[in-house]
Structure formats: structure tokens, C-alpha cells
Design a protein around this motif. Structure first.
Motif, PDB file in Angstrom:
ATOM      1  N   SER A   1       0.838  -1.197   0.000  1.00  0.00           N
ATOM      2  CA  SER A   1       0.000   0.000   0.000  1.00  0.00           C
ATOM      3  C   SER A   1       0.871   1.244   0.000  1.00  0.00           C
ATOM      4  O   SER A   1       1.988   1.246   0.527  1.00  0.00           O
ATOM      5  CB  SER A   1      -0.924   0.005   1.222  1.00  0.00           C
ATOM      6  N   PRO A   2       0.379   2.339  -0.570  1.00  0.00           N
ATOM      7  CA  PRO A   2       1.163   3.584  -0.593  1.00  0.00           C
ATOM      8  C   PRO A   2       1.162   4.264   0.770  1.00  0.00           C
ATOM      9  O   PRO A   2       0.292   4.030   1.610  1.00  0.00           O
ATOM     10  CB  PRO A   2       0.437   4.432  -1.647  1.00  0.00           C
ATOM     11  N   VAL A   3       2.140   5.116   0.977  1.00  0.00           N
ATOM     12  CA  VAL A   3       2.250   5.889   2.212  1.00  0.00           C
ATOM     13  C   VAL A   3       2.710   7.296   1.846  1.00  0.00           C
ATOM     14  O   VAL A   3       3.572   7.471   0.987  1.00  0.00           O
ATOM     15  CB  VAL A   3       3.232   5.223   3.204  1.00  0.00           C
ATOM     16  N   GLY A   4       2.072   8.288   2.468  1.00  0.00           N
ATOM     17  CA  GLY A   4       2.451   9.675   2.235  1.00  0.00           C
ATOM     18  C   GLY A   4       3.563  10.102   3.170  1.00  0.00           C
ATOM     19  O   GLY A   4       3.851   9.462   4.182  1.00  0.00           O
ATOM     20  N   TRP A   5       4.175  11.226   2.835  1.00  0.00           N
ATOM     21  CA  TRP A   5       5.285  11.692   3.657  1.00  0.00           C
ATOM     22  C   TRP A   5       4.822  12.103   5.047  1.00  0.00           C
ATOM     23  O   TRP A   5       5.592  11.993   6.006  1.00  0.00           O
ATOM     24  CB  TRP A   5       5.989  12.855   2.966  1.00  0.00           C
TER      25      TRP A   5
END
Length: 641
Positions: free
Chosen positions: A362-366
Motif C-alpha cells: 500500500s502507498p504511504v504519504g510523507w
């Protein structure tokens, strides 16, 4: 200064040399057939004798001609059908980046060369032209159209641009940087140069096809094709290399008239962008990839990393002032979506992740990176370290020095302090399956010892396993209250284990390396079972037949870590967990160094030396002093994942 035409003529001369090698190979293949035709024609016209010797010669040459033609046809079919390798990239349509296409076409008009047929982005700090005119790379034939009714129109090569350039460089710098690349479409459109390139790329793809042949008998023809292709490649290697150099020289000379002064500044930005991109991938993105998370804004992170670099390094001073100008990513209609696609492709190339997001990818934001990646990484590594300590055999560690004998007049109640280093470790079969959370109070005996008293084959944790009993016999003390061990894993346990000497650290490092290697093998097996080729085909990603033999990742970022390095990383993670849970510290993100420990809002970068003293020398005093300075309580349990 040489003119661009001089370089084109030199490249064409070398291209003709490559094509002569192809013609020579074809002539060798046709030679037996030509001899057979001459013998048969001589017999039919009566110019050659009709004796037994001539008939035998005709039969031999005829057989050799048939075999030679079949082998030549086999090589030609494999070379023609093999798909040349394509650079993994994110295609950019003209609808999604009209300003970028307009900039490239204006640049081609100024250089008086054909414009590239399309534009693509790659997660790398480089730019080049790529020939994608092979029939396997083109659009599928329309249904109902005859097989030979459509003639493929030669297309200009595709312009591949490094995605970090679009986010870090300004528009004028990008135009100056792309000028010599776009100028290469002129020599690439020459028929002889294009034919030589197609021949070399076809041979390279045929070698890749033959290298994947595994069956000894059925793949014997492919092995023959691979050997022939290698011979031809060796014969034309020097000519092809000089041809490409001449093409690059001609393109560079042609681009001298376009933004030459600005191109020098742009080349400086290339080196800076490469340094920031490398640090961002190896220090920031790689820890997230190993946990099944992929940062979805890598290109935007390059700007933050390079801005931080310009703040720290006086040599890069002034580069951040350029950020007031228009960035090249403004040439895209949806830079966020393209950044997300390039970030996913980077994870695919450099780590071997899946082609699409999923529950385990899954993607993760900064903004979520410190909590969802840094904190979780520390706690996963701390949990792995304690699993290794739990599984160590009782005789694995050296016995501690014997305690001094107690004086006779000393009271019997003076028991030695509790220490995990002297606790007899359990075997994997004796370890319970579950452990209560460390932040919940223990309802009685700890989860490590579910029974109220020690069993027959396991010593109690309340006293050292190798110390003599001080006080009345165990039968008389059975009803007395036993001191309960500290609930949950603690940093003190790790320090006491490693402080007993270098041999203790060597054993833990070896077990830790084996554990990490086992987890990596399991992850590689899961990736191999995902069916990545079908996913790539569904997403329109054509890898070609020249992909690396080892599969993904194509470009591993880091070599395998040694056991000592792994142990140092895991001890650091355990210290950070203790600092977060007991001293009010917080996980953070450093754009150049990755996960960071924040104490009172400031990064503490002085933890490495005390940890190395403990891991390498077994000296725990520097680390204990550091913990005292920060206010960390090593005897308190920490929360693990």
C-alpha cells in the motif's frame, strides 16, 4: 569544431560495417546452396560430368544446402521474433502533458531534427532516445485488416526523461538538458544507422531468449541460435560502439547553438539530483519497501532532499534559490498522478515489489511516514531481536563470572538482583505462543511463565540459573511470594546479553542474519508466486526479451548486510523504541538519512557510536551514559509489533 554532418558520416560508415557483417553471415549460410545450384545446373547443361563422383558431390552439397538453409531460417526467425528489451518507463500522453510536448517540438524545430514520436518518464537520473519500432512494441493490428495490408511507417524514437529532473529542474534548465538528447533524432532517422541498430538489438534479444532455455534437448535449437548471435555480436561490437559515439558527437555538436551556457548549469543540477535521488531511495524509500509500503511521492521528496542538502552543504549553497522559478513539473497536467506511477515503478525496479497496490503493498504519504514506517520498522526489528534472544539455547552464551561468596554473617534474604543475562533461555518449543501487550498491567505471573511455579525442566526466572541458592531450600520457600520478572521485553535484557563479551554478540548476529535471510527467502517466494508478468501485460508494461536473467528487482539498491550490521540496526531500533516509550521521544524523517529519532523536537544523531561499542566490543557503558542523558529507562518494557 567539427560539424554535425561529420559525425553523421562517421556513424554511417560504422553502420555500413555492421551491415556488412550481416551480409557476410547471410552469404556463408547461402554458400552450400549456391554450390549445389552450380552442380545441378552443370549436370543439366552437360558442362559437368555425369560420373559417380559428381553425383555424390551433388547429393552431399544438396544435403548441406538444405541443412544450412534450415539453420539460417531458424536464426532469422528467432532474431526477427525476439522482442528487444525496453527501458521500464511511464508513458506520457500528449493529453496529459501538452506543454511538455510543445517544449520538445519547439526544441526539435530549433535543432532542425525530427521530433520524438512520444515521451516517457523513468525513475532514474538520465535521459535518452529509445527505438520502439519493433512490431512487438507497436499497437495491435486492427481486426479485419489483412496481414500485409498495412505497412509500418517508420517512427522517430521515444524520448525517455528521468522523472527527478522534472521536479527538481526549472523549465529553462530542462530545455537546455534535453537539447543534445533531442538532437539525436537526426542521426537516428538515417536508414543505414537505423538498420544497424535494429540488427544489433535483434541479436541481443536473441541471446536473451537463448539464455532462458533450460530444457537440454528441446531447447537445443535455441542454444544454437544464441551461439550464432554471440559470434555476430562479437564481430560487430567495436563498429557498433564507435557508431554510437559518433551519433552522440553529432548530436552534441548540433545542440551547441541552443542554450549552451544554461546547459552547463543544468549539468551541475544533474549531479546534484543524482546524489539526492540515490540518498532518497537507499535511506528513505528502501525501509518502507521492505515493510510492504511504497512512498507515493518520491519525485516530490527529491525536492525536499535536495533542499536539505543545499542547506547542509555550502558547495550546494544557492541551489535552493532556484525554487522560486517555474519547475518543469508544471508542464504536466496532473503531476501528482504521474509521480505516483513513477514511484510505484521505482519500487518495482529497485525492490521487486508488485505491479499494483494491494493489501500487502500500500502507498504511504510523507506525513504518515514517521508513524507508519519509522515507528513500525523499529518495533518490528526490536521484536525480531527478542525472538532471536528467546530462541538462543541455554549454553549458547558464556557463563557470567561467579558472584563473590557471601559472608557467613550476611542475612539469607540478600538475594542477587534480577538480570535477564543470567536467565536460562528457553527452547523454541517451550516459548508460549502469545505475549500480552507491554502497556497493559500483568494480571499475575508473566506471560513468559504461565505456571505459578517453576516446572520440572525449566528454572524459575526469579533467581539466576547458574547461581547457588541463597537461603532455605526450595521446598521451604515454595509458599513464599516470588519476585515477578519484568513484564514484556526490555532494553536492559538486550544490553545485559551483549555486554558479556564479543562471543555473545557474534552468536546473536549470526542468528539474526539467519532469521533475516529466512524472511527474505519467504518474501521472494511470495513475489515469484504473484504472476508479475501477467500484471505487467495488463498494465501495458512491455519488458521485452532482454530483461535481466535474475528477474526483479533489476537494480538492487544495497548489497546484503553482514550480521554485525544487522545486529547494530536492531539494537538501535530497540533503543529508539525505549526512548519513544519511556522518554517522550518521537520517530521522525530525515530526508538524507532516513528514519531519525527526535528528542524535544531535535534529531539525535549521536546514537551510532554507543551502539557500535556495545555490538563490537561488548562495552555497554557509553550506551548506558547516553540513555541516562536522554532519560530512557531500560528496565521498562517496550511495545512491540
Amino acid at each position: 569544431m567539427a560539424s554535425p554532418e561529420t559525425g553523421v558520416l562517421a556513424a554511417r560508415a560504422r553502420a555500413l560495417a555492421v551491415l556488412r557483417i550481416r551480409s557476410t553471415a547471410l552469404a556463408v549460410a547461402l554458400l552450400p546452396a549456391a554450390v549445389a545450384v552450380v552442380l545441378l545446373a552443370g549436370r543439366a547443361t552437360g558442362h559437368l560430368g555425369a560420373g559417380t563422383g559428381w553425383d555424390l558431390a551433388r547429393w552431399i552439397t544438396g544435403g548441406l544446402a538444405v541443412v544450412s538453409l534450415l539453420l539460417a531460417a531458424l536464426v532469422a526467425v528467432v532474431v526477427a521474433r525476439a522482442r528487444p528489451a525496453l527501458s521500464p518507463s511511464v508513458p506520457i500522453s500528449e493529453k496529459s502533458a501538452p506543454d511538455l510536448y510543445r517544449l520538445v517540438r519547439d526544441l526539435a524545430d530549433r535543432l532542425e531534427v525530427p521530433a520524438p514520436s512520444a515521451i516517457a518518464l523513468t525513475p532514474d537520473c538520465d535521459s535518452w532516445l529509445e527505438d520502439r519500432t519493433h512490431r512487438a512494441h507497436g499497437p495491435p493490428r486492427r481486426s479485419g485488416a489483412p496481414a500485409g495490408g498495412e505497412r509500418r511507417v517508420p517512427e522517430a524514437p521515444v524520448l525517455v526523461i528521468g522523472s527527478p529532473f522534472l521536479w527538481w529542474m526549472r523549465v529553462a534548465e530542462l530545455r537546455a538538458l534535453l537539447a543534445p538528447v533531442v538532437a539525436g533524432t537526426g542521426p537516428s532517422s538515417h536508414p543505414d544507422i537505423a538498420a544497424a541498430r535494429r540488427f544489433i538489438r535483434g541479436l541481443d534479444a536473441a541471446v536473451a531468449v537463448a539464455a532462458r532455455a533450460r530444457r537440454p534437448v528441446r531447447d537445443l535449437p535455441l542454444r544454437f541460435v544464441g551461439r550464432v548471435a554471440r559470434v555476430l555480436l562479437r564481430a560487430g561490437r567495436e563498429h557498433a560502439t564507435i557508431m554510437e559515439r559518433a551519433v552522440a558527437t553529432a548530436a552534441s555538436e548540433r545542440a551547441q547553438t541552443v542554450d549552451y551556457g544554461l546547459r552547463i548549469v543544468a549539468q551541475e543540477q544533474v549531479g546534484l539530483a543524482y546524489a539526492g535521488w540515490d540518498r532518497l531511495l537507499t535511506r528513505v524509500a528502501l525501509p518502507a519497501w521492505r515493510m510492504g509500503r511504497w512512498p507515493s511521492r518520491l519525485d516530490a521528496g527529491v525536492v525536499s532532499a535536495l533542499t536539505e542538502l543545499s542547506r547542509r552543504d555550502r558547495l550546494a549553497d544557492g541551489f535552493a534559490s532556484r525554487l522560486g522559478e517555474r519547475p518543469a513539473c508544471d508542464l504536466l497536467e496532473e503531476p501528482g498522478a504521474i509521480d505516483r506511477a513513477a514511484s510505484l515503478l521505482a519500487a518495482r525496479l529497485f525492490h521487486g515489489g508488485p505491479a499494483e497496490p494491494g493489501p500487502d503493498w500500500s502507498p504511504v504519504g510523507w506525513n504518515q511516514y514517521p508513524e507508519e514506517v519509522v515507528d513500525r520498522k523499529w518495533r518490528l526489528e526490536a521484536a525480531r531481536l527478542h525472538r532471536v534472544l528467546d530462541n538462543l539455547p541455554a549454553t549458547a552464551l558464556p557463563a557470567p563470572p561467579p558472584a563473590p561468596a557471601a559472608p557467613a554473617q550476611e542475612p539469607a534474604s540478600a538475594a542477587p538482583p534480577l538480570s535477564y543475562a543470567r536467565t536460562a533461555a528457553r527452547t523454541p518449543g517451550d516459548r508460549p505462543a502469545e505475549r500480552p501487550p507491554a502497556d497493559e498491567p500483568s494480571p499475575g505471573p508473566s506471560a513468559d511463565e504461565p505456571s505459578p511455579g517453576p516446572s520440572a525442566d525449566e528454572p524459575s526466572l526469579s533467581l539466576p540459573a547458574d547461581e547457588p541458592s541463597l537461603g532455605p531450600p526450595a521446598a521451604d520457600r515454595r509458599d513464599e511470594p516470588q519476585p515477578a520478572p519484568a513484564p514484556g521485553p526490555t532494553l536492559a535484557r538486550v544490553i545485559d546479553r551483549l555486554a558479556q563479551g564479543e562471543s555473545a554478540g557474534d552468536l546473536v548476529a549470526a542468528r539474526l542474519g539467519a532469521e533475516v535471510e529466512r524472511e527474505e527467502r519467504e518474501e521472494a517466494a511470495r513475489q515469484a508466486a504473484r504472476g508479475t508478468s501477467q500484471q505487467d501485460a495488463a498494465l501495458g508494461v512491455a519488458w521485452g526479451d532482454g530483461m535481466a536473467e535474475g528477474g526483479l528487482p533489476l537494480f538492487p539498491l544495497q548489497p546484503p548486510r553482514t550480521g554485525r550490521e544487522l545486529l547494530a540496526d536492531h539494537v538501535t531500533a530497540m533503543v529508539c523504541c525505549a526512548a519513544v516509550d519511556t522518554a517522550g521521544a518521537a520517530p521522525g524523517l530525515d530526508w538524507l538519512d532516513g528514519p531519525a529519532l527526535l528528542v524535544d523536537g531535535a534529531r539525535r544523531a549521536d546514537l551510532g557510536r554507543p551502539v557500535l561499542s556495545l555490538v563490537d566490543d561488548g562495552d555497554a557503558e557509553p550506551l548506558r551514559g547516553w540513555l541516562t542523558t536522554i532519560g530512557v529507562r531500560p528496565e521498562k518494557p517496550v511495545r512491540l509489533v
